[in-house]
Design a protein around this motif. Structure first.
Motif, PDB file in Angstrom:
ATOM      1  N   THR A  98       5.963  -3.833  -9.853  1.00  0.00           N
ATOM      2  CA  THR A  98       5.277  -3.538  -8.597  1.00  0.00           C
ATOM      3  C   THR A  98       5.397  -4.736  -7.670  1.00  0.00           C
ATOM      4  O   THR A  98       5.634  -5.870  -8.114  1.00  0.00           O
ATOM      5  CB  THR A  98       3.789  -3.227  -8.817  1.00  0.00           C
ATOM      6  OG1 THR A  98       3.111  -4.427  -9.221  1.00  0.00           O
ATOM      7  CG2 THR A  98       3.607  -2.141  -9.881  1.00  0.00           C
ATOM      8  N   TRP A  99       5.182  -4.505  -6.363  1.00  0.00           N
ATOM      9  CA  TRP A  99       5.279  -5.591  -5.396  1.00  0.00           C
ATOM     10  C   TRP A  99       4.174  -6.622  -5.634  1.00  0.00           C
ATOM     11  O   TRP A  99       4.406  -7.827  -5.479  1.00  0.00           O
ATOM     12  CB  TRP A  99       5.212  -5.040  -3.984  1.00  0.00           C
ATOM     13  CG  TRP A  99       5.675  -6.035  -2.965  1.00  0.00           C
ATOM     14  CD1 TRP A  99       4.925  -6.696  -2.044  1.00  0.00           C
ATOM     15  CD2 TRP A  99       7.022  -6.501  -2.792  1.00  0.00           C
ATOM     16  NE1 TRP A  99       5.708  -7.557  -1.302  1.00  0.00           N
ATOM     17  CE2 TRP A  99       7.001  -7.452  -1.735  1.00  0.00           C
ATOM     18  CE3 TRP A  99       8.240  -6.219  -3.423  1.00  0.00           C
ATOM     19  CZ2 TRP A  99       8.156  -8.108  -1.299  1.00  0.00           C
ATOM     20  CZ3 TRP A  99       9.383  -6.873  -2.992  1.00  0.00           C
ATOM     21  CH2 TRP A  99       9.329  -7.811  -1.945  1.00  0.00           C
ATOM     22  N   ASP A 100       3.002  -6.183  -6.030  1.00  0.00           N
ATOM     23  CA  ASP A 100       1.914  -7.125  -6.331  1.00  0.00           C
ATOM     24  C   ASP A 100       2.290  -8.043  -7.491  1.00  0.00           C
ATOM     25  O   ASP A 100       1.995  -9.245  -7.475  1.00  0.00           O
ATOM     26  CB  ASP A 100       0.619  -6.366  -6.644  1.00  0.00           C
ATOM     27  CG  ASP A 100      -0.046  -5.788  -5.400  1.00  0.00           C
ATOM     28  OD1 ASP A 100       0.300  -6.235  -4.281  1.00  0.00           O
ATOM     29  OD2 ASP A 100      -0.892  -4.884  -5.534  1.00  0.00           O
ATOM     30  N   PHE A 119       5.326  -8.836  -8.329  1.00  0.00           N
ATOM     31  CA  PHE A 119       6.373  -9.703  -7.776  1.00  0.00           C
ATOM     32  C   PHE A 119       5.745 -10.869  -7.017  1.00  0.00           C
ATOM     33  O   PHE A 119       6.120 -12.049  -7.213  1.00  0.00           O
ATOM     34  CB  PHE A 119       7.277  -8.878  -6.860  1.00  0.00           C
ATOM     35  CG  PHE A 119       8.233  -9.679  -6.032  1.00  0.00           C
ATOM     36  CD1 PHE A 119       9.386 -10.211  -6.590  1.00  0.00           C
ATOM     37  CD2 PHE A 119       7.988  -9.907  -4.679  1.00  0.00           C
ATOM     38  CE1 PHE A 119      10.274 -10.957  -5.821  1.00  0.00           C
ATOM     39  CE2 PHE A 119       8.865 -10.651  -3.906  1.00  0.00           C
ATOM     40  CZ  PHE A 119      10.012 -11.177  -4.480  1.00  0.00           C
ATOM     41  N   LEU A 124      13.250  -1.375  -0.142  1.00  0.00           N
ATOM     42  CA  LEU A 124      11.827  -1.041  -0.131  1.00  0.00           C
ATOM     43  C   LEU A 124      11.561   0.201   0.715  1.00  0.00           C
ATOM     44  O   LEU A 124      10.736   1.042   0.352  1.00  0.00           O
ATOM     45  CB  LEU A 124      11.012  -2.231   0.394  1.00  0.00           C
ATOM     46  CG  LEU A 124      10.855  -3.406  -0.569  1.00  0.00           C
ATOM     47  CD1 LEU A 124      10.202  -4.588   0.153  1.00  0.00           C
ATOM     48  CD2 LEU A 124      10.031  -3.013  -1.796  1.00  0.00           C
ATOM     49  N   LYS A 134      10.057   3.474  -1.051  1.00  0.00           N
ATOM     50  CA  LYS A 134       8.744   3.891  -0.574  1.00  0.00           C
ATOM     51  C   LYS A 134       8.788   5.305   0.011  1.00  0.00           C
ATOM     52  O   LYS A 134       7.984   6.171  -0.329  1.00  0.00           O
ATOM     53  CB  LYS A 134       8.247   2.911   0.494  1.00  0.00           C
ATOM     54  CG  LYS A 134       6.984   3.343   1.238  1.00  0.00           C
ATOM     55  CD  LYS A 134       5.762   3.359   0.344  1.00  0.00           C
ATOM     56  CE  LYS A 134       4.527   3.787   1.136  1.00  0.00           C
ATOM     57  NZ  LYS A 134       3.302   3.762   0.320  1.00  0.00           N
ATOM     58  N   ALA A 182       5.783  -6.109   3.840  1.00  0.00           N
ATOM     59  CA  ALA A 182       5.813  -6.680   2.490  1.00  0.00           C
ATOM     60  C   ALA A 182       6.723  -7.898   2.436  1.00  0.00           C
ATOM     61  O   ALA A 182       6.369  -8.935   1.848  1.00  0.00           O
ATOM     62  CB  ALA A 182       6.274  -5.624   1.493  1.00  0.00           C
ATOM     63  N   LEU A 225       6.385  -0.627  -3.872  1.00  0.00           N
ATOM     64  CA  LEU A 225       5.192  -0.656  -3.036  1.00  0.00           C
ATOM     65  C   LEU A 225       4.265   0.463  -3.496  1.00  0.00           C
ATOM     66  O   LEU A 225       4.721   1.450  -4.094  1.00  0.00           O
ATOM     67  CB  LEU A 225       5.568  -0.446  -1.567  1.00  0.00           C
ATOM     68  CG  LEU A 225       6.400  -1.557  -0.908  1.00  0.00           C
ATOM     69  CD1 LEU A 225       6.900  -1.101   0.453  1.00  0.00           C
ATOM     70  CD2 LEU A 225       5.594  -2.838  -0.807  1.00  0.00           C
TER      71      LEU A 225
END
Length: 479
Positions: free
Chosen positions: A208-210, A212, A244, A248, A277, A339
């Motif tokens: 996930t982007w978090d 990352f 992304l 998304k 992001a 995302l």
């Protein structure tokens, strides 16, 4: 970046790629990763009287013994040793003498020759200084490659060349419904990291982007950059931004950009969240120091020196960095993290064909050029390429399985297998070079904090709207 076939343009996605998945499953080879119809019938003498060979199934273009061929190759991530090996094999088979040029200055060396009506016979038109394919096509300077695609395959003459290729790989070479460039190398794009560094730090591949961002934060706290990118060439950071957007918003978000939708960027939630992001990485100071001012090889070399946790690139990276990569670096490829609320799964990747080869319409040795391209799509030449360039070609099951893979190349094969049919591929980069450049320029400004995400979206949409005014754009469409 690099290509694909009629209008089944779902990236390399869905039904066209069910067969690709199966093909990859049969290949245990290096990854990473023509054709032609005469503009006028015959057309192989180009005004010069030269011997003509007898046409046959084994010699579909009538190559004569003792001819010549002028080959120009982009000497970048894949080098040019593979082309020298091809030329030697071509000489052995036909007695054809090759004039070889390996260079990164494609436009500088070739534009004057195109302008003078004296182009080479076959060109690998790649790199930052490539001549734009859409511009060459509009000027009538490229051969329609249908004749080579419809010629008998070297390995199985009962099949046409086009029927031996990974489905979807001809699409990026399309201009107004004609294949005028053959993107030869099967390529994947995404993020890269060092398996050794991650093991030492106890980090796991972020999905996930978090996750990352959390690794980027921890790396930065330890004096390691979070994300490196090839700042002088914003094409590379666009890999992250555009991946992304596609993951998304799904294929519809990708197609909206390729189809020049009036809400491709401004009005697209996927585009807004994606660029915000990426900007968060900039704003929080997670970029590798200095990366905005570095060339591709400079950034990549610092990454090889463990000065950044991640870098964006295509699957030519390993071969390009062979001399700079420590023996125990353990190069790894991964998909772009997700995302929140993404329509595509984590395993989805941008995949397709790159490294476009072209035959100029005014090439003096057309028969030799077309036969050279046909042989490129033989298992012998495909395997030769894999050995020299650590990469996979668009020929399905085209490499001898005894070829041993390097770690990064093996990881691209593994990730491709996991992706299956969950792949995508933008085509605007080939169809609308001016639009592509404008979006890259906006990304350069964004990464330097000279503009905000809202301004990036505005500039990207303006580039789309400008491209849409070109009457020729109506002939490029993804359904």
């Amino acid at each position: 970046m690099g290509s694909t076939s009629a209008h089944n343009n779902e990236g390399l996605g869905r039904r066209d790629l069910i067969k690709r998945s199966a093909a990859l499953g049969l290949i245990s080879v290096p990854t990473m990763s023509f054709l032609s119809a005469c503009a006028s019938s015959g057309g192989d003498d180009s005004g010069d009287k030269k011997p003509q060979g007898q046409k046959s199934k084994d010699n579909p273009f009538g190559v004569a013994k003792g001819g010549k061929i002028d080959v120009v190759v982009f000497k970048g991530g894949y080098g040019d040793e593979y082309a020298k090996a091809w030329e030697a094999a071509f000489n052995k088979k036909w007695g054809v003498t090759a004039t070889h040029t390996g260079t990164q200055e494609i436009t500088g060396k070739l534009q004057p020759r195109f302008n003078a009506g004296n182009p080479p016979d076959i060109v690998d038109d790649s790199g930052a200084q490539k001549i734009k394919i859409d511009v060459l096509h509009k000027n009538g300077q490229l051969l329609d490659l249908a004749e080579v695609l419809d010629a008998p395959s070297v390995d199985d003459p009962s099949k046409k060349v086009r029927d031996t290729l990974i489905p979807g790989t001809l699409d990026p070479g399309l201009q107004e419904g004609k294949v005028v460039a053959l993107n030869y190398i099967y390529t994947v794009w995404g993020l890269w990291y060092s398996g050794k560094l991650f093991k030492e730090k106890g980090w796991t591949e972020p999905k996930t982007w978090d996750e990352f961002l959390a690794i980027c934060k921890e790396a930065t706290a330890q004096g390691i950059g979070g994300l490196a990118h090839q700042g002088k060439y914003p094409y590379y950071i666009n890999v992250a931004i555009m991946d992304l957007i596609a993951k998304k918003g799904g294929l519809d978000a990708m197609k909206a950009i390729d189809n020049l939708d009036p809400k491709a960027f401004v009005g697209s939630d996927a585009a807004k969240e994606a660029v915000e992001a990426i900007y968060e990485v900039v704003e929080k100071g997670y970029l590798m120091p200095g990366t905005n001012g570095l060339t591709h090889t400079e950034s990549q070399t610092r990454w090889n020196q463990y000065k950044a946790a991640f870098i964006t690139c295509g699957s030519w990276l390993e071969n390009e960095q062979l001399k700079q990569t420590p023996a125990d670096f353990d190069m790894k490829f991964m998909p772009m993290p997700l995302l929140p609320g993404s329509k595509m799964p984590y395993e989805a990747i941008r995949a397709g064909s790159g490294e476009p080869f072209i035959i100029p319409a005014k090439a003096k040795n057309l028969a030799e050029a077309k036969e050279f391209m046909r042989l490129m799509l033989s298992k012998e030449w495909s395997t030769s390429f894999a050995k020299e360039a650590n990469s996979l070609t668009i020929l399905a099951d085209g490499v001898d399985p005894s070829v041993k893979l390097r770690p990064g190349t093996q990881s691209t094969v593994d990730v491709s297998k996991k992706a299956g049919t969950n792949t995508f591929r933008y085509l605007y980069t080939e169809w609308y070079s001016e639009m592509d450049t404008a979006i890259q320029n906006a990304s350069n400004e964004l990464m330097a904090k000279r503009i905000q995400p809202a301004e990036w979206l505005k500039r990207a949409q303006a580039a789309v709207d400008k491209a849409a005014k070109d009457p020729a754009s109506k002939n490029n469409r993804r359904d």
